[in-house]
Design a protein around this motif. Structure first.
Motif, PDB file in Angstrom:
ATOM      1  N   HIS A 242       3.556  -0.213  66.911  1.00 62.17           N
ATOM      2  CA  HIS A 242       3.298  -0.166  68.108  1.00 62.17           C
ATOM      3  C   HIS A 242       3.827   0.168  69.188  1.00 62.17           C
ATOM      4  O   HIS A 242       4.823  -0.215  69.466  1.00 62.17           O
ATOM      5  CB  HIS A 242       2.766  -1.696  68.782  1.00 62.17           C
ATOM      6  N   GLN A 243       3.934   1.872  69.362  1.00 58.86           N
ATOM      7  CA  GLN A 243       4.924   2.247  69.911  1.00 58.86           C
ATOM      8  C   GLN A 243       5.211   1.671  71.400  1.00 58.86           C
ATOM      9  O   GLN A 243       4.318   1.816  72.089  1.00 58.86           O
ATOM     10  CB  GLN A 243       4.756   4.013  70.200  1.00 58.86           C
ATOM     11  N   TYR A 244       6.546   1.532  71.748  1.00 58.15           N
ATOM     12  CA  TYR A 244       6.762   1.363  73.155  1.00 58.15           C
ATOM     13  C   TYR A 244       7.472   2.366  74.100  1.00 58.15           C
ATOM     14  O   TYR A 244       8.243   2.965  73.551  1.00 58.15           O
ATOM     15  CB  TYR A 244       7.821   0.068  73.203  1.00 58.15           C
ATOM     16  N   PRO A 245       7.024   2.647  75.243  1.00 60.10           N
ATOM     17  CA  PRO A 245       5.891   1.745  75.865  1.00 60.10           C
ATOM     18  C   PRO A 245       4.536   2.345  75.820  1.00 60.10           C
ATOM     19  O   PRO A 245       3.589   1.967  76.450  1.00 60.10           O
ATOM     20  CB  PRO A 245       6.607   2.170  77.308  1.00 60.10           C
ATOM     21  N   LEU A 246       4.320   3.624  75.010  1.00 60.98           N
ATOM     22  CA  LEU A 246       3.088   4.329  75.051  1.00 60.98           C
ATOM     23  C   LEU A 246       1.939   3.659  74.504  1.00 60.98           C
ATOM     24  O   LEU A 246       0.671   3.616  74.538  1.00 60.98           O
ATOM     25  CB  LEU A 246       3.126   5.863  74.498  1.00 60.98           C
ATOM     26  N   GLY A 247       2.332   2.756  73.284  1.00 58.35           N
ATOM     27  CA  GLY A 247       1.343   1.701  72.713  1.00 58.35           C
ATOM     28  C   GLY A 247       0.522   2.616  71.662  1.00 58.35           C
ATOM     29  O   GLY A 247      -0.381   1.965  71.090  1.00 58.35           O
ATOM     30  N   THR A 248       0.947   3.785  71.115  1.00 68.01           N
ATOM     31  CA  THR A 248       0.602   4.610  69.987  1.00 68.01           C
ATOM     32  C   THR A 248       0.666   3.898  68.548  1.00 68.01           C
ATOM     33  O   THR A 248       1.817   3.288  68.458  1.00 68.01           O
ATOM     34  CB  THR A 248       0.812   5.844  70.071  1.00 68.01           C
ATOM     35  N   ILE A 249      -0.141   4.246  67.726  1.00 65.82           N
ATOM     36  CA  ILE A 249       0.421   3.877  66.359  1.00 65.82           C
ATOM     37  C   ILE A 249       0.410   4.879  65.539  1.00 65.82           C
ATOM     38  O   ILE A 249      -0.439   5.866  65.447  1.00 65.82           O
ATOM     39  CB  ILE A 249      -1.013   2.739  65.881  1.00 65.82           C
ATOM     40  N   MET A 250       1.471   4.795  64.612  1.00 61.15           N
ATOM     41  CA  MET A 250       1.500   5.932  63.852  1.00 61.15           C
ATOM     42  C   MET A 250       0.509   6.022  62.247  1.00 61.15           C
ATOM     43  O   MET A 250       0.400   4.847  61.832  1.00 61.15           O
ATOM     44  CB  MET A 250       3.026   6.046  63.035  1.00 61.15           C
ATOM     45  N   PRO A 251      -0.343   6.801  62.450  1.00 62.58           N
ATOM     46  CA  PRO A 251      -1.324   6.886  61.161  1.00 62.58           C
ATOM     47  C   PRO A 251      -0.598   6.907  59.967  1.00 62.58           C
ATOM     48  O   PRO A 251       0.666   7.243  59.609  1.00 62.58           O
ATOM     49  CB  PRO A 251      -2.210   7.995  61.200  1.00 62.58           C
ATOM     50  N   VAL A 252      -1.108   6.285  58.819  1.00 66.59           N
ATOM     51  CA  VAL A 252      -0.574   6.120  57.399  1.00 66.59           C
ATOM     52  C   VAL A 252       0.016   7.445  56.981  1.00 66.59           C
ATOM     53  O   VAL A 252       1.168   7.374  56.328  1.00 66.59           O
ATOM     54  CB  VAL A 252      -1.493   5.688  56.589  1.00 66.59           C
ATOM     55  N   ASN A 253      -0.594   8.625  57.176  1.00 67.54           N
ATOM     56  CA  ASN A 253       0.071   9.725  56.541  1.00 67.54           C
ATOM     57  C   ASN A 253       1.365  10.292  57.198  1.00 67.54           C
ATOM     58  O   ASN A 253       2.269  10.901  56.467  1.00 67.54           O
ATOM     59  CB  ASN A 253      -0.982  10.993  56.540  1.00 67.54           C
ATOM     60  N   LYS A 254       1.525   9.808  58.307  1.00 65.40           N
ATOM     61  CA  LYS A 254       2.861  10.220  59.343  1.00 65.40           C
ATOM     62  C   LYS A 254       3.818   9.357  58.773  1.00 65.40           C
ATOM     63  O   LYS A 254       4.934   9.544  58.699  1.00 65.40           O
ATOM     64  CB  LYS A 254       2.691  10.346  60.928  1.00 65.40           C
TER      65      LYS A 254
END
Length: 454
Positions: A242-254
């Motif tokens: 849960h990237q701070y502060p943007l809230g994005t999620i890194m997909p499993v391939n990355k």
């Protein structure tokens, strides 16, 4: 020379301290000149209507600190301190006071209805009443074994990790734990890659330890592993769930690509699992530590958002390959978290209250998330767009505003609103806003306040 202080006999401050402070101020302000003779103890006692012991105690403290000197058979004289500048300009003093003052933000902290105080009190009494707790001795440098066992179990079952209590280090906050980590790895690493935007307070710790900082810009497509490969960093600090502060999620391939980078470059990944367990759609994203097969991930977690910020208990899970070095340097540190609080938390987790608590806060924050999203949309109309609000305790928005970034920050602070500005371009602003501390019955009032700020 006449001494004429005004004493407050109702004050809890002893009379000799009041007299000492008065004479000290007279000296440092220049009203009492060097070599001026003070009244004798007998004279001062008579004129001030104070006991000789009170006068003697005040004079003795001034002598000890070097403000006056006692010459036998001559008396007490003011020392020459003219080379020292005791004056602080009024405007500078006001500035210092302004910097020290802290703001109690409306939207910070956790929901006041989320925490079961009665259960915590009962467990606290249980711990301090148990003779085996031994509250009269200091705790484990690494953290109480009972708590480390529960944390390892929590990481393994709730975050998909694979760890043991020997790998867990407990401390008061992520910054403190990063300081320990740096002591373990600094011989082999001196450059760290960090997300931009990211968690600045982690970056500050690396700066304080003279690390080279490499900023990797997080794009609309998430974290670019290609940019990391091009850098000279072999260490990265990242919040992939849960990237701070943007809230994005890194997909499993990355995530697998990131682990491959660490393995092939003898690198280390510091995974900050910032409020990743609070997710409103589907299950929480498994930790990177659980996917790691090559002992490359350092995992950071905290109970500040899950329980209480005032508890100040965080933890770090280090790879097994770092354990020998940690065991060498661990005695350089002292445990920064209360032994009693650690054992209360361990009982809280072991007795099943943590899982019950997590279910409760997910209900509370899911409702609060929906209410604040609806309030924003109804109030701002097309002047604000919600970019991300699917997990965690903050919402990411883009809004129209004609104010400068400096003015926005000033107005937000004056209104006691914690506003994290991610970017500002022309009349558009992207910001993240923590909503966990907002009273659920005052969300519209808060929205109106934010509208006034923007």
């Amino acid at each position: 020379m006449i001494i004429s202080p005004v004493f407050d006999k109702e004050s809890s401050k002893a009379l000799y301290i009041q007299l000492y402070e008065y004479i000290k101020t007279e000296i440092t302000s220049g009203l009492l000149k060097p070599d001026s003779k003070l009244p004798s103890i007998r004279e001062a006692s008579s004129s001030l209507k104070l006991s000789k012991t009170t006068i003697e105690n005040a004079y003795s403290q001034l002598v000890a600190e070097g403000y006056i000197e006692n010459y036998p058979k001559r008396g007490y004289f003011v020392c020459d301190l003219s080379e020292y500048n005791f004056q602080i300009k009024t405007d500078i003093q006001k500035n210092i006071i302004g910097q020290i003052a802290e703001t109690d933000y409306i939207n910070d902290g956790v929901d006041k209805e989320s925490f079961d105080i009665s259960t915590w009190k009962r467990l606290y009494n249980k711990v301090i009443s148990d003779d085996s707790t031994n509250i009269y001795s200091s705790g484990s440098i690494q953290g109480e074994k009972f708590l480390r066992d529960e944390i390892a179990n929590f990481v393994n079952t709730m975050r998909g990790g694979h760890t043991s209590s020997e790998q867990v280090i407990v401390g008061a906050g992520v910054q403190y734990l990063l300081g320990i980590l740096i002591g373990i790895i600094k011989e082999n690493y001196n450059t760290v890659a960090v997300e931009m935007p990211g968690f600045n307070k982690a970056e500050y710790i690396f700066e304080d330890h003279c690390f080279n900082i490499r900023h990797i810009d997080v794009t609309d497509n998430g974290f670019p592993i290609s940019a990391l490969r091009k850098s000279d960093a072999k260490l990265i600090y990242i919040s992939q769930s849960h990237q701070y502060p943007l809230g994005t999620i890194m997909p499993v391939n990355k995530r697998m690509e990131l682990l491959d980078w660490a393995y092939k470059n003898n690198g280390l990944i510091i995974e900050d699992d910032y409020d990743a367990i609070i997710r409103y759609g589907g299950m929480p994203i498994p930790s990177l530590q659980g996917l790691d097969k090559n002992d490359c991930v350092i995992y950071l977690g905290s109970f500040s958002k899950m329980l209480l910020p005032s508890l100040r208990i965080s933890f770090m899970v280090i790879p097994k390959k770092l354990l020998p070095k940690y065991n060498i340097i661990k005695t350089r540190h002292t445990q920064s978290t209360s032994k009693i609080d650690q054992l209360v938390l361990a009982n809280f987790m072991k007795d099943g209250y943590m899982l019950k608590h997590l279910r409760k806060i997910k209900r509370i924050y899911k409702k609060k998330n929906l209410l604040i999203s609806t309030s924003f949309k109804n109030t701002f109309k097309n002047k604000l767009e919600i970019i991300n609000s699917e997990s965690g305790l903050h919402i990411v928005c883009e809004a129209d505003t004609v104010k400068s970034e400096e003015k926005l920050q000033e107005d937000a602070k004056n209104s006691r609103v914690l506003l994290n500005i991610i970017s500002k371009h022309e009349n558009k602003i992207i910001f993240s806003l923590n909503y966990s501390g907002i009273n659920i019955n005052k969300i519209q009032d808060f929205t109106n306040l934010l509208k006034k700020i923007l």
